[in-house]
Structures are given as C-alpha cells and as structure tokens.
Design a protein around this motif. Structure first.
Motif, short mmCIF file in Angstrom:
data_model
loop_
_atom_site.label_atom_id
_atom_site.label_comp_id
_atom_site.label_asym_id
_atom_site.label_seq_id
_atom_site.Cartn_x
_atom_site.Cartn_y
_atom_site.Cartn_z
N UNK A 1 10.55 -97.10 -17.68
CA UNK A 1 9.72 -97.91 -18.56
C UNK A 1 8.41 -97.19 -18.85
N UNK A 2 7.86 -97.44 -20.03
CA UNK A 2 6.67 -96.71 -20.48
C UNK A 2 5.49 -96.89 -19.53
N UNK A 3 5.32 -98.08 -18.96
CA UNK A 3 4.20 -98.30 -18.06
C UNK A 3 4.35 -97.52 -16.75
N UNK A 4 5.55 -96.98 -16.51
CA UNK A 4 5.78 -96.14 -15.33
C UNK A 4 5.64 -94.66 -15.65
N UNK A 5 5.49 -94.31 -16.92
CA UNK A 5 5.55 -92.91 -17.33
C UNK A 5 4.30 -92.16 -16.92
N UNK A 6 4.45 -90.85 -16.69
CA UNK A 6 3.36 -89.99 -16.26
C UNK A 6 2.99 -89.01 -17.36
N UNK A 7 1.69 -88.74 -17.49
CA UNK A 7 1.17 -88.09 -18.68
C UNK A 7 1.53 -86.62 -18.80
N UNK A 8 1.90 -85.96 -17.72
CA UNK A 8 2.14 -84.53 -17.81
C UNK A 8 3.57 -84.18 -18.23
N UNK A 9 4.36 -85.20 -18.60
CA UNK A 9 5.70 -84.97 -19.12
C UNK A 9 5.77 -85.43 -20.57
N UNK A 10 6.72 -84.88 -21.32
CA UNK A 10 6.95 -85.35 -22.69
C UNK A 10 7.71 -86.67 -22.64
N UNK A 11 7.48 -87.51 -23.64
CA UNK A 11 8.04 -88.86 -23.63
C UNK A 11 8.63 -89.19 -25.00
N UNK A 12 9.85 -89.71 -25.00
CA UNK A 12 10.50 -90.16 -26.23
C UNK A 12 10.86 -91.63 -26.07
N UNK A 13 10.39 -92.48 -26.97
CA UNK A 13 10.72 -93.90 -26.88
C UNK A 13 12.15 -94.12 -27.34
N UNK A 14 12.91 -94.89 -26.57
CA UNK A 14 14.32 -95.12 -26.92
C UNK A 14 14.65 -96.59 -27.16
N UNK A 15 13.86 -97.51 -26.64
CA UNK A 15 14.21 -98.92 -26.84
C UNK A 15 13.00 -99.82 -26.60
N UNK A 16 12.77 -100.73 -27.55
CA UNK A 16 11.77 -101.76 -27.35
C UNK A 16 12.38 -102.87 -26.50
#
Length: 304
Positions: free
Chosen positions: A151-166
């Motif tokens: 989940x986005x709120x668990x994501x860490x800033x030093x990695x790339x992130x792609x949103x896949x589902x709302x």
C-alpha cells in the motif's frame, strides 16, 4: 573500468546471503581459501572495502557492499538468461520473476497473477514472497525481489513506485450486525465496540491514528497478525475490523459471516503500488505482471 568476473560476483552474493565466507564456500562447492581470494580480488577491482569481518568469523556488507550486492543479483540474473535467449525464442518471455506482496494483499493479488503466468508464460519461473511491507521493500532494494506490491502509505521514498489500483478503506462487520445493511459507515458508529486490528507494524498504529483523527478512541481487543483469525473473530460477533477494501465478487463467497462497508470518514488515499529498484529499467516480465495486477483490479472495480 573495474575488471571483475561473474564468478566473483556469485561468490560475493553468496557471502552476503550466508553471512560467512565458510558457509558461502560450502554452498558454492569451493574451498574457503578460494572464496576469500575471490572476494579480495573483487574488492581490489572496485577499489572499496565490501565486507566487514568480525572476530566471530561472520561478515556483514559495508554500504558499498550492500549496493554492489543488489546490482550483482541483477547482473547474475541477466547472465543466467543468456543461454536460453541465444537458443532461440527471443520473442518468448522467460527467466525468473520474483514478486513480493504485502500479507494483507497477497490473497487478492497472487493467485490470479501466478495463474496468469502459469497459463500464458510457462517459460517464466515465478516465485513469490509474502510479508511485511518494510521487509519486502528491503528485498527489492538489495535485489532479492524484482517488485513488491504494497500500500502507498507503506511505501519508502528511495524506491520507484507505480500505482496499480485505487482502493477504499472498509470496516469489516459481522453479517448479522445491526449496521450490516448500511451503504457507508463512520468510525463513530462503532466507537463503543471492540476493534480487532491487524497487528503488523505499522498497520495497527496507522489505523489507530486515523480513528483518533476522526475523534474516536478505538477499544482495542484481540489483535492478531493473521487476517483469517481476525475475520473469524468478527464473524463470531466479537468486534469489527479495518480493511483497505472488501472482497470483489469473485471472493465474496469465501468470506461467510462478515460484510465489508465503505468508511464515510475522510481518510488519506492509500492505493496499491508496485515498488521497484530506483532507476532500473523494468524487464518485460515485471512490466507484464504490473499491468496484469492493474487490469485485474480495474475489472474487479467494474464488476463490483
């Protein structure tokens, strides 16, 4: 340019994984002296110290060693595919695909993803790991995983992130709860009932903070690290729980005794995201996996 060999990278990664030159040498079927010499040659080639050696004969990677190990895993993975590629079938997707998935997401994501690759891309060796978001992202960072769904709120800033589902947050209630027929529900509606929350950091702290921001102090009871245990407790009428979304039509029958009702309180967005190594070109098989999860989520939204 530094000159080193794939064999040296292989031995180095083995040492990092096993925390010991002796154990790495055993795993690689070489002598300890040969493994030590290979690591020394690699350190000389790159010009930095890669391992911290202790009196107990264990080793740990330096920061440079951590970064090299992550890149070495990707290099070794690509090198391992060369034979299959030159043998033909350049247009066939093949190779290893290592996916991580947050434990609360995995029942929704992994079965369909594994089935898709098993049916359509049999030359891809898909393996997966479930667990806490922080550990999965560490494995992406050090090259042990190609991608991780969290989940986005668990994501860490030093990695790339792609949103896949709302997704939308829901409360899980017993099916016979007086409020089970509501179209939406507020935290205030269940303020006096026991909250049975997922006890995996930082999930429980985040939910408590959301409820407190809405003016509700949850009555915490029976926290569990197993979502099936939580679901069963709720089904037995012992309280309510918090989930990021209710099951789609294809899984509703698997959860008798509970209902999922959207939360009316204003909450921070928390979409599902794919976490990837920073600045690394995504292999086709990883891109296909991400596209499939995105499409499957959109299909569930439409059918729901």
């Amino acid at each position: 340019m530094a000159e080193f060999t794939l064999r040296q990278l292989q031995y180095f990664v083995a040492v990092v994984d096993h925390g010991s030159v002796t154990a790495a040498a055993r795993q690689c079927s070489i002598s300890q002296a040969a493994a030590s010499m290979s690591i020394s040659q690699l350190e000389h080639a790159v010009g930095v110290e890669l391992l911290i050696r202790t009196r107990s004969k264990t080793v740990a990677p330096t920061q440079a060693g951590v970064e090299l190990a992550a890149r070495a895993r990707r290099i070794l993975g690509l090198a391992g595919e060369i034979g299959a590629a030159v043998a033909g079938a350049f247009d066939e997707m093949r190779g290893k695909l290592r996916i991580g998935c947050s434990a609360t997401l995995s029942p929704r994501v992994l079965p369909r993803l594994v089935g898709q690759f098993h049916r359509n891309y049999p030359a891809v060796e898909l393996t997966f790991r479930e667990g806490a978001a922080a550990r999965l992202q560490e494995d992406v960072r050090n090259g042990r995983l190609d991608a991780a769904f969290v989940y986005a709120l668990q994501s860490e800033e030093d990695l790339d992130r792609i949103e896949v589902a709302q997704v939308r947050q829901h409360l899980m209630l017993p099916a016979d709860h007086p409020l089970a027929g509501r179209r939406e529900i507020r935290f205030q509606d269940v303020a006096d009932e026991p909250a049975i929350l997922l006890d995996i950091p930082p999930a429980i702290d985040r939910v408590v903070s959301m409820m407190q921001a809405a003016g509700v102090e949850p009555k915490l009871r029976w926290p569990s690290s197993n979502m099936e245990t939580i679901r069963s407790l709720v089904a037995h009428g012992l309280g309510y729980s918090f989930v990021n979304y209710g099951p789609g039509p294809e899984t509703a029958a698997d959860h008798p005794g509970v209902v999922y009702i959207p939360i009316a309180n204003k909450l921070p967005a928390n979409p599902v995201v794919a976490m990837l190594p920073r600045g690394v070109k995504v292999p086709r098989r990883v891109a296909v996996a991400i596209d499939f999860v995105r499409a499957a989520a959109a299909e569930t939204d439409r059918s729901g």
